[in-house]
Design a protein around this motif. Structure first.
Motif, PDB file in Angstrom:
ATOM      1  N   TYR A  52       0.843  -1.200   0.000  1.00 39.39           N
ATOM      2  CA  TYR A  52       0.000   0.000   0.000  1.00 39.39           C
ATOM      3  C   TYR A  52       0.877   1.248   0.000  1.00 39.39           C
ATOM      4  O   TYR A  52       1.782   1.397   0.832  1.00 39.39           O
ATOM      5  N   ASP A  53       0.607   2.124  -0.969  1.00 42.79           N
ATOM      6  CA  ASP A  53       1.308   3.405  -1.083  1.00 42.79           C
ATOM      7  C   ASP A  53       0.597   4.408  -0.177  1.00 42.79           C
ATOM      8  O   ASP A  53      -0.518   4.852  -0.479  1.00 42.79           O
ATOM      9  N   LYS A  54       1.241   4.739   0.946  1.00 38.02           N
ATOM     10  CA  LYS A  54       0.601   5.613   1.943  1.00 38.02           C
ATOM     11  C   LYS A  54       0.515   7.063   1.475  1.00 38.02           C
ATOM     12  O   LYS A  54      -0.379   7.795   1.891  1.00 38.02           O
ATOM     13  N   GLU A  55       1.409   7.473   0.610  1.00 34.38           N
ATOM     14  CA  GLU A  55       1.387   8.855   0.116  1.00 34.38           C
ATOM     15  C   GLU A  55       0.245   9.067  -0.876  1.00 34.38           C
ATOM     16  O   GLU A  55      -0.526  10.021  -0.776  1.00 34.38           O
ATOM     17  N   ASP A  56       0.149   8.170  -1.873  1.00 35.65           N
ATOM     18  CA  ASP A  56      -0.895   8.308  -2.896  1.00 35.65           C
ATOM     19  C   ASP A  56      -2.173   7.581  -2.524  1.00 35.65           C
ATOM     20  O   ASP A  56      -3.176   7.646  -3.255  1.00 35.65           O
ATOM     21  N   GLN A  57      -2.117   6.850  -1.392  1.00 35.68           N
ATOM     22  CA  GLN A  57      -3.284   6.127  -0.880  1.00 35.68           C
ATOM     23  C   GLN A  57      -3.860   5.173  -1.941  1.00 35.68           C
ATOM     24  O   GLN A  57      -5.042   5.218  -2.287  1.00 35.68           O
ATOM     25  N   VAL A  58      -2.979   4.320  -2.453  1.00 39.75           N
ATOM     26  CA  VAL A  58      -3.386   3.349  -3.469  1.00 39.75           C
ATOM     27  C   VAL A  58      -2.554   2.080  -3.296  1.00 39.75           C
ATOM     28  O   VAL A  58      -1.392   2.135  -2.883  1.00 39.75           O
ATOM     29  N   ALA A  59      -3.171   0.933  -3.583  1.00 40.62           N
ATOM     30  CA  ALA A  59      -2.457  -0.342  -3.504  1.00 40.62           C
ATOM     31  C   ALA A  59      -1.784  -0.649  -4.839  1.00 40.62           C
ATOM     32  O   ALA A  59      -2.281  -0.253  -5.900  1.00 40.62           O
ATOM     33  N   LEU A  60      -0.661  -1.376  -4.785  1.00 36.44           N
ATOM     34  CA  LEU A  60       0.018  -1.775  -6.021  1.00 36.44           C
ATOM     35  C   LEU A  60      -0.847  -2.724  -6.841  1.00 36.44           C
ATOM     36  O   LEU A  60      -0.847  -2.666  -8.067  1.00 36.44           O
ATOM     37  N   PHE A  61      -1.570  -3.590  -6.159  1.00 33.53           N
ATOM     38  CA  PHE A  61      -2.440  -4.548  -6.847  1.00 33.53           C
ATOM     39  C   PHE A  61      -3.892  -4.196  -6.559  1.00 33.53           C
ATOM     40  O   PHE A  61      -4.304  -4.123  -5.395  1.00 33.53           O
ATOM     41  N   GLN A  62      -4.681  -3.995  -7.611  1.00 36.95           N
ATOM     42  CA  GLN A  62      -6.086  -3.651  -7.445  1.00 36.95           C
ATOM     43  C   GLN A  62      -6.936  -4.883  -7.158  1.00 36.95           C
ATOM     44  O   GLN A  62      -8.017  -4.785  -6.587  1.00 36.95           O
ATOM     45  N   ASN A  63      -6.471  -6.076  -7.564  1.00 37.50           N
ATOM     46  CA  ASN A  63      -7.157  -7.335  -7.295  1.00 37.50           C
ATOM     47  C   ASN A  63      -6.274  -8.184  -6.389  1.00 37.50           C
ATOM     48  O   ASN A  63      -5.255  -7.708  -5.875  1.00 37.50           O
ATOM     49  N   GLU A  64      -6.639  -9.447  -6.201  1.00 36.46           N
ATOM     50  CA  GLU A  64      -5.801 -10.332  -5.397  1.00 36.46           C
ATOM     51  C   GLU A  64      -4.410 -10.407  -6.021  1.00 36.46           C
ATOM     52  O   GLU A  64      -4.284 -10.790  -7.200  1.00 36.46           O
ATOM     53  N   PRO A  65      -3.345 -10.065  -5.301  1.00 36.38           N
ATOM     54  CA  PRO A  65      -1.993 -10.042  -5.880  1.00 36.38           C
ATOM     55  C   PRO A  65      -1.596 -11.364  -6.542  1.00 36.38           C
ATOM     56  O   PRO A  65      -1.030 -11.365  -7.636  1.00 36.38           O
ATOM     57  N   LEU A  66      -1.912 -12.492  -5.898  1.00 37.16           N
ATOM     58  CA  LEU A  66      -1.504 -13.776  -6.448  1.00 37.16           C
ATOM     59  C   LEU A  66      -2.252 -14.077  -7.745  1.00 37.16           C
ATOM     60  O   LEU A  66      -1.686 -14.663  -8.676  1.00 37.16           O
ATOM     61  N   ASP A  67      -3.525 -13.652  -7.818  1.00 33.35           N
ATOM     62  CA  ASP A  67      -4.283 -13.825  -9.061  1.00 33.35           C
ATOM     63  C   ASP A  67      -3.648 -13.017 -10.188  1.00 33.35           C
ATOM     64  O   ASP A  67      -3.531 -13.501 -11.327  1.00 33.35           O
ATOM     65  N   GLU A  68      -3.244 -11.789  -9.878  1.00 30.31           N
ATOM     66  CA  GLU A  68      -2.610 -10.940 -10.896  1.00 30.31           C
ATOM     67  C   GLU A  68      -1.289 -11.549 -11.361  1.00 30.31           C
ATOM     68  O   GLU A  68      -0.963 -11.515 -12.553  1.00 30.31           O
TER      69      GLU A  68
END
Length: 660
Positions: A52-68
């Motif tokens: 999770y990017d605390k500055e931009d308040q966004v996760a690197l993976f929008q879905n389940e990381p392992l699925d991606e």
């Protein structure tokens, strides 16, 4: 985070491996304070890692990381035969650990804009062996430059695959780093382009170089060697490399004032200009094979050559060597395969770069000067379209360099001082690439100053006005450079060696050429059979065993290019034929095969692709051997067997019978 605070053994193993291959990055990671910008979340499956990017308040993976990650593995299944991958973004590292399990993958390059993400990825995947084997190369974009990266981008001939190159953006998160991504893509494409262009597309220049080298060797071994030159060239602490760009003229007055306190290394085209303005260089460099270079010496008074050392390469035209009559000639060899073949190490190797100025910089570094100043090194058109300095003997606007009319066709590079852009040519850009590579690779702390005050920016140099750079010079009188010529005994020893090496060259070369020709004739015969069967709609009668045997022979011929002796003898003359075909072959190599039909189609394509390849190779080898034989006979006796029928491009009856 200090070294003592690292408790994850996987991370420590990765950092220790990285310290051996990229110590700067390893050091930066050890000093990093983690958990500043990013927070890590691990699911029930330990590989299900989101960040999770605390500055931009966004996760690197929008879905389940392992699925991606698994979807990405499926996406890259069609690229499983690609030997090189380039990625922007490391993510959580898991995808790359899985990708590296593919044995076809030789190198994986990852360019990451966030140091903390590299740190996180190295916590979750064991990359130790891949880093040590240099299969995985990780770079932080903030410290990446062309000079630093290019050495890693050529080690295994990655540029052969330039036509299938792609910089893959890891996922949507990295879209916010568009400028960094474009910057890295520019470096990668610049490197690939540089090495393809450097090969050239015409073997004529290489054959001329071989011709001149063979002709010049008896003269070369009588002159002071390159080793002798670099032992004695440093007669001051400061070397000034004088090139012939449009900005040179404005620097001449200051150069004249300081000429007694600095070592002046002039390129050949600048020599007549310096002479005209009462400036005597210490060393003049010449590396071109063209006849016109002689004009730089013919159009200057002979007395101006006195006590000047002319560092010339073994490939220069005889008119050039003959026009230097009063100076001290010091031959050296450029690092071509055919020059290395003769094993005269004391005369090699300078002229790695493509210009006399690149060669001058090599001499500066080899001689261990403490400071190097560039003047006249514009590498671009001036504002008013000039290519060379006032008083240049071929004029201020040489016709071979033409500005492009349309802005879209112009080659633009960063201007001196970083103020906008200037127009260059592909040739000047290649010179610039060599400068930046050589400066980045300089093995000691040399102070490199660009005092051109115009033209292109050369990354890796300090930019100072010429007056300011000269203020650093200590006004101690320089001593004259004195060189010792080789003894009669040494000349006699080297004469025997070059004669012996010519015979070895011909013996080895004709044997290999005959082998290439035999395989070529088999390929011709096989393609004729295939075309006949296709015309008769009888493709099911293809003799696949015979075809595969011929493909094995082609592979054996291709292995010649891993044989050091073959590389030395022929690579320079044939590479322009071969490389541009290999660029297309790369598309066939990486084409996946999912069934027998696709495999057979790929085999036929591979066979046809190498028909002209083998013809080109045999022709280039033949031309090289003829040049060596014809030039060497002017100063040594060539054994009669090299003129016999068995050494020309035909097969004897016995060979034909054996083939059948």
């Amino acid at each position: 985070m200090s070294n003592s605070e690292i408790t994850n053994p996987r991370l420590e193993k990765n950092l220790s491996a990285l310290a051996k291959k990229n110590p700067l990055l390893a050091g930066q990671l050890r000093l990093l304070q983690p958990n500043k910008k990013y927070e890590v979340f691990i699911g029930e499956d330990p590989l299900n890692i989101n960040i999770y990017d605390k500055e931009d308040q966004v996760a690197l993976f929008q879905n389940e990381p392992l699925d991606e990650v698994q979807n990405k593995i499926v996406e890259f299944e069609s690229l499983k035969l690609y030997p090189f991958f380039y990625f922007f973004g490391i993510g959580n590292g898991i995808f790359f650990k899985l990708l590296l399990q593919n044995k076809s993958l030789k190198k994986l390059f990852i360019f990451e804009p966030e140091l903390e993400l590299i740190y996180i990825a190295l916590n979750f995947a064991d990359f130790e062996q891949d880093i040590l084997d240099e299969r995985l190369l990780i770079f932080w974009t903030k410290t990446s430059s062309f000079g630093e990266l290019d050495q890693y981008l050529v080690k295994e001939g990655q540029w052969i695959y330039s036509r299938i190159y792609n910089l893959h953006i890891y996922n949507n998160y990295y879209g916010r780093y568009s400028q960094e991504c474009l910057f890295i893509n520019t470096i990668l494409t610049r490197s690939l382009e540089h090495h393809v262009v450097a090969v050239g597309n015409d073997s004529t220049d290489s054959l001329i170089g071989i011709k001149h080298h063979i002709a010049n060797m008896p003269k070369m071994i009588e002159t002071p060697s390159l080793l002798e030159l670099i032992k004695n060239a440093k007669n001051t602490n400061t070397a000034i490399i004088v090139s012939t760009g449009p900005s040179l003229y404005k620097q001449l007055e200051l150069l004249k004032e300081y000429q007694d306190y600095v070592t002046i290394i002039s390129v050949d085209a600048s020599f007549p200009i310096l002479v005209k303005h009462g400036i005597k260089p210490d060393i003049v460099t010449t590396l071109e094979r063209v006849k016109e270079t002689a004009e730089f010496y013919k159009q200057t008074p002979k007395e101006a050559q006195e006590n000047v050392i002319f560092a010339i390469t073994s490939i220069v035209h005889e008119d050039t060597t003959n026009s230097i009559s009063n100076g001290i000639k010091s031959f050296s060899m450029r690092p071509f395969g055919y020059t290395r073949f003769f094993e005269l190490k004391e005369y090699g190797y300078a002229g790695i770069g493509m210009s006399a100025a690149n060669m001058a910089y090599e001499i500066v570094v080899l001689s261990r000067f403490e400071r190097c100043i560039f003047i006249g090194q514009d590498l671009s058109f001036s504002i008013d379209g000039k290519t060379h300095s006032k008083d240049a003997i071929f004029g201020e606007k040489e016709s071979q360099y033409k500005q492009k009319e349309n802005i879209g066709d112009k080659i633009l590079i960063e201007a001196y001082g970083g103020d906008g852009y200037v127009e260059t040519t592909s040739v000047w850009k290649m010179f610039l690439n060599f400068f930046e590579k050589d400066i980045a690779d300089t093995p000691y702390p040399l102070d490199v100053i660009n005092s051109t005050e115009g033209g292109a920016r050369i990354h890796g140099t300090r930019e100072l006005s010429f007056r300011d750079s000269l203020s650093l010079v200590t006004k101690d009188k320089k001593k004259q450079i004195k060189l010792q010529s080789p003894t009669k005994e040494k000349i006699k020893e080297n004469t025997k060696q070059i004669e012996s090496k010519v015979k070895e060259f011909l013996e080895f070369g004709y044997k290999k050429k005959k082998s290439v020709e035999k395989t070529f004739l088999k390929v011709v015969k096989m393609t004729e059979e295939l075309e006949k069967l296709n015309k008769e709609n009888k493709l099911e009668k293809i003799n696949w065993t015979k075809l595969e045997k011929i493909l094995d022979e082609i592979d054996d011929i291709k292995l010649y290019f891993q044989d050091d002796l073959f590389i030395k003898a022929f690579s320079d003359a044939v590479q322009s034929y071969i490389v541009h075909q290999e660029l297309e072959f790369a598309k066939i190599i990486v084409r996946p095969v999912n069934n027998l039909i696709e495999k057979q189609v790929k085999q036929i394509d591979w066979l046809y692709a190498h028909k002209f390849w083998l013809f080109s190779l045999a022709g280039g080898m033949d031309a090289t051997l003829e040049v060596v034989k014809e030039e060497a006979k002017n100063w040594m006796k060539i054994p009669e067997k090299f003129y016999k029928e068995s050494y020309i491009r035909t097969l004897s009856k016995g060979d034909k019978k054996q083939e059948e």
